[in-house]
Each structure stands twice: as C-alpha cells, then as structure tokens.
Design a protein around this motif. Structure first.
Motif, PDB file in Angstrom:
ATOM      1  N   GLN A 309      -0.979  -1.257 -11.363  1.00  0.00           N
ATOM      2  CA  GLN A 309       0.133  -0.413 -10.935  1.00  0.00           C
ATOM      3  C   GLN A 309       0.066  -0.123  -9.436  1.00  0.00           C
ATOM      4  O   GLN A 309       1.084  -0.215  -8.729  1.00  0.00           O
ATOM      5  CB  GLN A 309       0.127   0.899 -11.713  1.00  0.00           C
ATOM      6  N   ARG A 310      -1.116   0.208  -8.938  1.00  0.00           N
ATOM      7  CA  ARG A 310      -1.237   0.565  -7.515  1.00  0.00           C
ATOM      8  C   ARG A 310      -0.990  -0.648  -6.614  1.00  0.00           C
ATOM      9  O   ARG A 310      -0.426  -0.518  -5.518  1.00  0.00           O
ATOM     10  CB  ARG A 310      -2.622   1.148  -7.250  1.00  0.00           C
ATOM     11  N   TRP A 311      -1.424  -1.830  -7.064  1.00  0.00           N
ATOM     12  CA  TRP A 311      -1.142  -3.044  -6.283  1.00  0.00           C
ATOM     13  C   TRP A 311       0.367  -3.268  -6.194  1.00  0.00           C
ATOM     14  O   TRP A 311       0.903  -3.556  -5.118  1.00  0.00           O
ATOM     15  CB  TRP A 311      -1.837  -4.246  -6.929  1.00  0.00           C
ATOM     16  N   ALA A 312       1.063  -3.092  -7.308  1.00  0.00           N
ATOM     17  CA  ALA A 312       2.514  -3.279  -7.303  1.00  0.00           C
ATOM     18  C   ALA A 312       3.210  -2.210  -6.470  1.00  0.00           C
ATOM     19  O   ALA A 312       4.204  -2.491  -5.789  1.00  0.00           O
ATOM     20  CB  ALA A 312       3.041  -3.274  -8.736  1.00  0.00           C
ATOM     21  N   GLU A 313       2.709  -0.994  -6.500  1.00  0.00           N
ATOM     22  CA  GLU A 313       3.334   0.084  -5.733  1.00  0.00           C
ATOM     23  C   GLU A 313       3.260  -0.168  -4.235  1.00  0.00           C
ATOM     24  O   GLU A 313       4.124   0.304  -3.483  1.00  0.00           O
ATOM     25  CB  GLU A 313       2.683   1.420  -6.084  1.00  0.00           C
ATOM     26  N   LEU A 314       2.253  -0.896  -3.795  1.00  0.00           N
ATOM     27  CA  LEU A 314       2.171  -1.248  -2.371  1.00  0.00           C
ATOM     28  C   LEU A 314       3.424  -1.992  -1.932  1.00  0.00           C
ATOM     29  O   LEU A 314       3.907  -1.822  -0.802  1.00  0.00           O
ATOM     30  CB  LEU A 314       0.925  -2.106  -2.126  1.00  0.00           C
ATOM     31  N   ALA A 315       3.972  -2.815  -2.825  1.00  0.00           N
ATOM     32  CA  ALA A 315       5.151  -3.616  -2.483  1.00  0.00           C
ATOM     33  C   ALA A 315       6.388  -2.769  -2.236  1.00  0.00           C
ATOM     34  O   ALA A 315       7.351  -3.239  -1.610  1.00  0.00           O
ATOM     35  CB  ALA A 315       5.416  -4.627  -3.599  1.00  0.00           C
ATOM     36  N   LEU A 316       6.401  -1.523  -2.708  1.00  0.00           N
ATOM     37  CA  LEU A 316       7.571  -0.666  -2.519  1.00  0.00           C
ATOM     38  C   LEU A 316       7.845  -0.384  -1.047  1.00  0.00           C
ATOM     39  O   LEU A 316       8.971  -0.024  -0.683  1.00  0.00           O
ATOM     40  CB  LEU A 316       7.383   0.657  -3.267  1.00  0.00           C
ATOM     41  N   ASP A 317       6.833  -0.531  -0.191  1.00  0.00           N
ATOM     42  CA  ASP A 317       7.021  -0.297   1.243  1.00  0.00           C
ATOM     43  C   ASP A 317       7.596  -1.507   1.968  1.00  0.00           C
ATOM     44  O   ASP A 317       7.774  -1.460   3.188  1.00  0.00           O
ATOM     45  CB  ASP A 317       5.688   0.095   1.889  1.00  0.00           C
ATOM     46  N   PHE A 318       7.876  -2.586   1.222  1.00  0.00           N
ATOM     47  CA  PHE A 318       8.370  -3.812   1.842  1.00  0.00           C
ATOM     48  C   PHE A 318       9.609  -4.281   1.075  1.00  0.00           C
ATOM     49  O   PHE A 318       9.491  -4.813  -0.033  1.00  0.00           O
ATOM     50  CB  PHE A 318       7.277  -4.888   1.818  1.00  0.00           C
ATOM     51  N   PRO A 319      10.811  -4.090   1.640  1.00  0.00           N
ATOM     52  CA  PRO A 319      12.041  -4.458   0.911  1.00  0.00           C
ATOM     53  C   PRO A 319      12.103  -5.929   0.512  1.00  0.00           C
ATOM     54  O   PRO A 319      12.749  -6.262  -0.482  1.00  0.00           O
ATOM     55  CB  PRO A 319      13.149  -4.107   1.906  1.00  0.00           C
ATOM     56  N   PHE A 320      11.457  -6.815   1.278  1.00  0.00           N
ATOM     57  CA  PHE A 320      11.300  -8.198   0.845  1.00  0.00           C
ATOM     58  C   PHE A 320       9.963  -8.277   0.102  1.00  0.00           C
ATOM     59  O   PHE A 320       8.895  -8.345   0.719  1.00  0.00           O
ATOM     60  CB  PHE A 320      11.315  -9.163   2.036  1.00  0.00           C
ATOM     61  N   ASN A 321      10.033  -8.225  -1.215  1.00  0.00           N
ATOM     62  CA  ASN A 321       8.820  -8.233  -2.019  1.00  0.00           C
ATOM     63  C   ASN A 321       9.023  -9.110  -3.244  1.00  0.00           C
ATOM     64  O   ASN A 321      10.156  -9.391  -3.628  1.00  0.00           O
ATOM     65  CB  ASN A 321       8.419  -6.807  -2.430  1.00  0.00           C
ATOM     66  N   GLU A 322       7.932  -9.542  -3.835  1.00  0.00           N
ATOM     67  CA  GLU A 322       7.982 -10.212  -5.131  1.00  0.00           C
ATOM     68  C   GLU A 322       6.670  -9.977  -5.859  1.00  0.00           C
ATOM     69  O   GLU A 322       5.600 -10.018  -5.246  1.00  0.00           O
ATOM     70  CB  GLU A 322       8.204 -11.722  -5.005  1.00  0.00           C
ATOM     71  N   LEU A 323       6.776  -9.705  -7.162  1.00  0.00           N
ATOM     72  CA  LEU A 323       5.605  -9.498  -8.009  1.00  0.00           C
ATOM     73  C   LEU A 323       5.724 -10.369  -9.248  1.00  0.00           C
ATOM     74  O   LEU A 323       6.830 -10.667  -9.705  1.00  0.00           O
ATOM     75  CB  LEU A 323       5.512  -8.034  -8.441  1.00  0.00           C
ATOM     76  N   ARG A 324       4.580 -10.736  -9.791  1.00  0.00           N
ATOM     77  CA  ARG A 324       4.564 -11.463 -11.057  1.00  0.00           C
ATOM     78  C   ARG A 324       3.962 -10.619 -12.164  1.00  0.00           C
ATOM     79  O   ARG A 324       4.110 -10.923 -13.347  1.00  0.00           O
ATOM     80  CB  ARG A 324       3.796 -12.785 -10.889  1.00  0.00           C
ATOM     81  N   THR A 325       3.261  -9.563 -11.803  1.00  0.00           N
ATOM     82  CA  THR A 325       2.697  -8.684 -12.815  1.00  0.00           C
ATOM     83  C   THR A 325       2.645  -7.260 -12.286  1.00  0.00           C
ATOM     84  O   THR A 325       2.584  -7.031 -11.077  1.00  0.00           O
ATOM     85  CB  THR A 325       1.284  -9.154 -13.226  1.00  0.00           C
ATOM     86  N   SER A 326       2.699  -6.321 -13.213  1.00  0.00           N
ATOM     87  CA  SER A 326       2.595  -4.910 -12.852  1.00  0.00           C
ATOM     88  C   SER A 326       2.371  -4.113 -14.128  1.00  0.00           C
ATOM     89  O   SER A 326       2.488  -4.653 -15.244  1.00  0.00           O
ATOM     90  CB  SER A 326       3.860  -4.406 -12.140  1.00  0.00           C
ATOM     91  N   TRP A 327       2.048  -2.856 -13.957  1.00  0.00           N
ATOM     92  CA  TRP A 327       1.878  -1.920 -15.080  1.00  0.00           C
ATOM     93  C   TRP A 327       2.897  -0.810 -14.915  1.00  0.00           C
ATOM     94  O   TRP A 327       2.964  -0.172 -13.862  1.00  0.00           O
ATOM     95  CB  TRP A 327       0.454  -1.364 -15.080  1.00  0.00           C
TER      96      TRP A 327
END
Length: 528
Positions: A309-327
């Motif tokens: 979850q915390r790794w994915a939340e880091l992406a919230l500060d970057f409008p150009f983001n992509e994730l493949r997994t999250s909690w």
C-alpha cells in the motif's frame, strides 16, 4: 489486533482458545454469486461454488488486492486487514488473524453492493491521473527492448510510431535504463545524451515515464548510504538489511513504512525529473507475493500488505503514474494496469473479466495490460512473419474502447501493412473517443462508478452474471469485441434502443448474431 492476543496467550494472560483467528462462514443466498479479493483472478469471477483457499497476506496473482467481496444480490464483506477465504458448496469460509470481517446487506444488486462499499470504504478522491492517459495510447519499450533499453532504439521506436500513423501519447521506458537498482541515473554506455533523448521525445509529442522499483542493488553506494540512514527494510531480529528474492534476483529494499525513507526516495525521483525532463514513473513491484520473508518494518504494526500500500501511495504524488499491484486504494487517482498476460487467445479472453473486476474493486483508472500480451518470454524465438496477426488486431480492438490502451510489441515490426493499418485505425478510434472516456473518468472521480462496467453491474438480474465477452463503457456504449478467433459472434442487447457502429438500430432485449470481419469492432450506442 489478533496478533496481540497470540502474544498474550504466550505470556499466559489468556488461553490459546481465545487467541484463535476469527472465522466466519457466509452461506450464499439463492442465485447469489460472489466477486472478491484479487484482480488477477477476475476471470474466475463470479466464483464457482467451490474454490481453493486464497490468502491475501501471501499472494497477489501479479495484480491488485482488496480485502473486499461483493455479491450479485447486494451483499458485501469488508475488512481493513488481509484475510483468507474459500468457497465450499456455495458457502464462503473466511479466516482472519486481525478482526472479524463485516457482512453488509447494502441492497439487492451488484451495483448497490459496490456503491455502498465504495462510499464507506474506498470513496473516490475526486482526482484523476493525468488526462492524457484517457485520450492517447501508451507505448512501452518492454517487449521490443526487454533489458536492452538504449537511446538509439528508444528514439527509433518513437519515430516509427509517427511514421506508421499511430497517435503520439505516453512513452514508457522500461526496466534496465538505470545503472542499477536504487540508482536513478541513465546508463552512460546505453544513453550518451539522456536529456537530449527526452527533449526529442517531447518534441515529437510524447510524455515520458521511467520504470522504477523499491529495490536496491546490494553493496552499491546507494545501498551503503541507505543502510546507514536506516532506510532499508531489515531482516527479522537484525540490524542488517533484508534481502528480498524477486524476479530479477536478490536485492535490498526501501522500507516504505518509514516516512523518512519515503521522503528521501520521493526527492530522488524529483531530482530525476529535474535532471532529465521526466514526466512520471511506472511503479513496478511492491508485490505481496515477493515480500514473503521475515522482516522488521519501521512501522511495527506493518506487514507485506502495508508495504504494498505504501509503495503505491508514493505514486499519488506523480500524476503520470502506473502500478501493477497494490493493497486497497480503490478510488485513488492511480493508473492500475492488469498484470502481464501471455501472447495467446486465452489471454485476450481474460481482458474483459479482469478489467470489469478491477472496476468492481474501485480501481477506476485501469489499463488492460499490453496489446498482444506483456509476458516477454511468450514473444521470444518467434520470427516476425510467424505472429498470429489476427490475435494482435483483436487484442488491439479490445483495448480501444477501454479507459487506456498500451502498445509494447511494435505493430510495424510484426504485422503486414493491412493488419498494421487496422491497429492504427483503432488507436485513432481511442483518440476520437477520448473526450467521452475522459468525461466518464471525471464522473467516476466524483461518483466512484467504474468506467468499465460488467453487464451484471449495469443490467442486474437480466441474465448477465456469467457474461465475460462484452462490457459497458460508461452508461452509453456496449462494447462486444472478438476475443476468440473467427468473424462471427453473439451479442446480447439489454432492454432499450441501440445503434451499432455500422448505423443499424436494434430494440432490446435481443440476442443477435453479427458478422465481425477483421477490421470491425462491434459497439452499440444506447439511444434510449
């Protein structure tokens, strides 16, 4: 939390019987079907009457996890913590080490269950990832270059996008552009002028994203510096950094539960943006399935799911983001891509059920993997002329009216002129529909409703529970791509008046057989 009870049992304060995990059994009602837990097995949903046990704390099926189950008759189950579940004879058995999951009767339909859970547990943030994602294709260098990311071939790929009449859009440079993991500088032997490269890509009309992960190569300068600061995840009962075994070997790892470590990493990424003119990042890894060792997190209450979850939340500060997994994190302004699929017809058939499942879990802004598949091993040792060109075209068409579409294998390398031109046409259709897709995304950011909706969600109790080969794009379009080889398919139209892509009008409810030549993607606009 339940772990506290185990400790109290060990100390003799309570009995071991009191320390047992929470168990709950939920018998399905008549006709009730269930979805839940893992985007990566969305194609299995609704679940059959009996399944194996699934454990949210141990596996993630290469995709997102949500501690949530919902049913076709308006019920849902929620927990703030990971749990195990299994279906047996249409009864769900749930086991949690943390708390008793809550069962809620929220209405009578799948949609009512979803909207009630969304409002209470993962409300929409009101924000979007960058708007370009919804109107332009993405191009990822993974399949073409794999671990040989280099300036010359990247620019060649970008030039050929334009030469072959594909729209420009988001350009993603994948893994191995950096010197090593934990370092965010381009390899000088592969990128003689990285800033010049990014300037050129911007001039061509692309936005640029770089692949990153939370791992750090052992015994690198960054490793020694981060270890000294206490920013690396530690092995259980040790002051030494843990070594995590993942698909690219064994590495140390940022402790994403340490706010100082996260702030430091964020600043490294900002520096990379400033240095090279980068627009954003592809945040890979963070899988629960790889974080299976014994660790001491900075946050003593954290676990592998918290880390994800915390790794994915880091992406919230970057409008150009992509994730493949999250909690969790439903409703957030994150681009959530489906996990890498192989190059096969079966993989094409999984796109719709996996995408509609992602929507049912609150992942509103999802990209359906890479066109033709993202498993690089499936593309090895295939000569350009030996590709199944029909498969690539049908995969492209399936992507075209989803929120996002992403190319990786280059159509101009593997397709003949006819098939390549069809793919370009549907990339432009996605661009032409961009205003509608973006407007639907904006509505989703306020209402929480998925952009891509299963037929059962949109038309409850009308026989669509098991429908996995057509979907709704917002409220307006029913999309029925070919996901198997052939040129004819059945389309089931709900009640209403529908106009198809060829201008023909139908009154539903109606089941029709329709011809689907290779250059056609059937879709139906709801007129009334």
């Amino acid at each position: 939390m339940k772990k506290v009870f185990y400790l109290l049992a060990l100390l003799g304060c309570i009995s071991y019987a009191e320390a047992q995990p929470y168990c709950k059994e939920v018998a399905s009602l008549k006709g009730e079907k269930w979805w839940g837990g893992f985007v990566g097995i969305g194609n299995m949903m609704p679940f059959p009457s009996s399944t194996r046990e699934f454990d949210m704390s141990k596996e993630n099926f290469n995709n997102q996890i949500v501690p949530f189950m919902l049913s076709s008759v308006g019920r849902y189950i929620w927990s703030e913590y990971p749990f195990k579940f299994q279906l047996s004879n249409d009864t769900i058995k749930i086991v949690s080490e943390y708390e008793e999951p809550v069962l809620v009767q929220a209405g009578k339909t799948l949609k009512e269950a979803y909207l009630a859970a969304s409002a209470k547990h993962f409300p929409p943030s009101g924000k979007l990832p960058d708007e370009l994602f919804f109107s332009k294709p993405q191009y990822n260098t993974w399949i073409e270059l794999m671990y040989n990311q280099n300036q010359k071939d990247i620019l060649d790929y970008a030039d050929k996008v334009i030469e072959n009449n594909f729209p420009t859009g988001v350009f993603m440079v994948d893994d191995n552009w950096q010197k090593y993991y934990g370092n965010f500088e381009f390899k000088p032997e592969k990128f003689p002028d990285p800033k010049g490269m990014t300037d050129r890509l911007h001039q061509l009309g692309f936005k640029i994203m770089l692949w990153i992960c939370p791992f750090v190569s052992p015994d690198s300068p960054e490793y020694r510096m981060l270890a000294a600061k206490g920013y690396l995840l530690k092995a259980k009962g040790s002051d030494l950094p843990a070594i995590v075994h993942w698909w690219n070997g064994a590495s140390a790892c940022y402790d994403m539960t340490n706010p100082e470590a996260v702030a430091f990493l964020k600043e490294q990424l900002r520096n990379t943006q400033r240095m090279y003119g980068i627009d954003g990042f592809k945040f890979d890894a963070g899988d629960v399935g790889y974080m299976n060792g014994e660790y001491d997190y900075y946050d003593k209450q954290a676990n592998a799911n918290t880390f994800s979850q915390r790794w994915a939340e880091l992406a919230l500060d970057f409008p150009f983001n992509e994730l493949r997994t999250s909690w969790k994190l439903g409703g957030k302004e994150l681009v959530q891509r489906l996990g890498d699929k192989d190059y096969s017809w079966n993989a094409v058939s999984l796109l719709i059920p996996d995408m509609t499942t992602a929507g049912l879990f609150g992942h509103l802004y999802t990209c359906p993997d890479m066109i033709g598949g993202g498993q690089f091993s499936a593309f090895l040792n295939i000569e350009a002329g030996k590709f199944d060109q029909e498969l690539i075209v049908r995969s492209c068409q399936t992507h075209a009216l989803m929120p996002m579409m992403q190319f990786s294998v280059a159509p101009w390398r593997i397709l003949d002129k006819e098939h390549q031109e069809i793919c370009a046409r549907y990339a432009h259709l996605h661009e032409q529909m961009g205003d509608y897709i973006l407007q639907t995304a904006k509505e989703s950011s306020q209402t929480g409703e998925p952009i891509i909706r299963s037929m059962e969600y949109a038309f409850p109790h009308q026989g669509f529970t098991e429908c996995k080969d057509q979907f709704m794009l917002g409220n307006k379009y029913l999309v029925a791509p070919m996901v198997t080889t052939g040129n004819n398919r059945t389309v089931i139209l709900p009640k209403g008046i529908w106009k198809d892509d060829q201008g023909k009008t139908f009154r539903g409810p109606k089941t029709i057989q329709t011809e689907v030549p290779l250059n056609r993607l059937p879709y139906y606009e709801r007129i009334k």
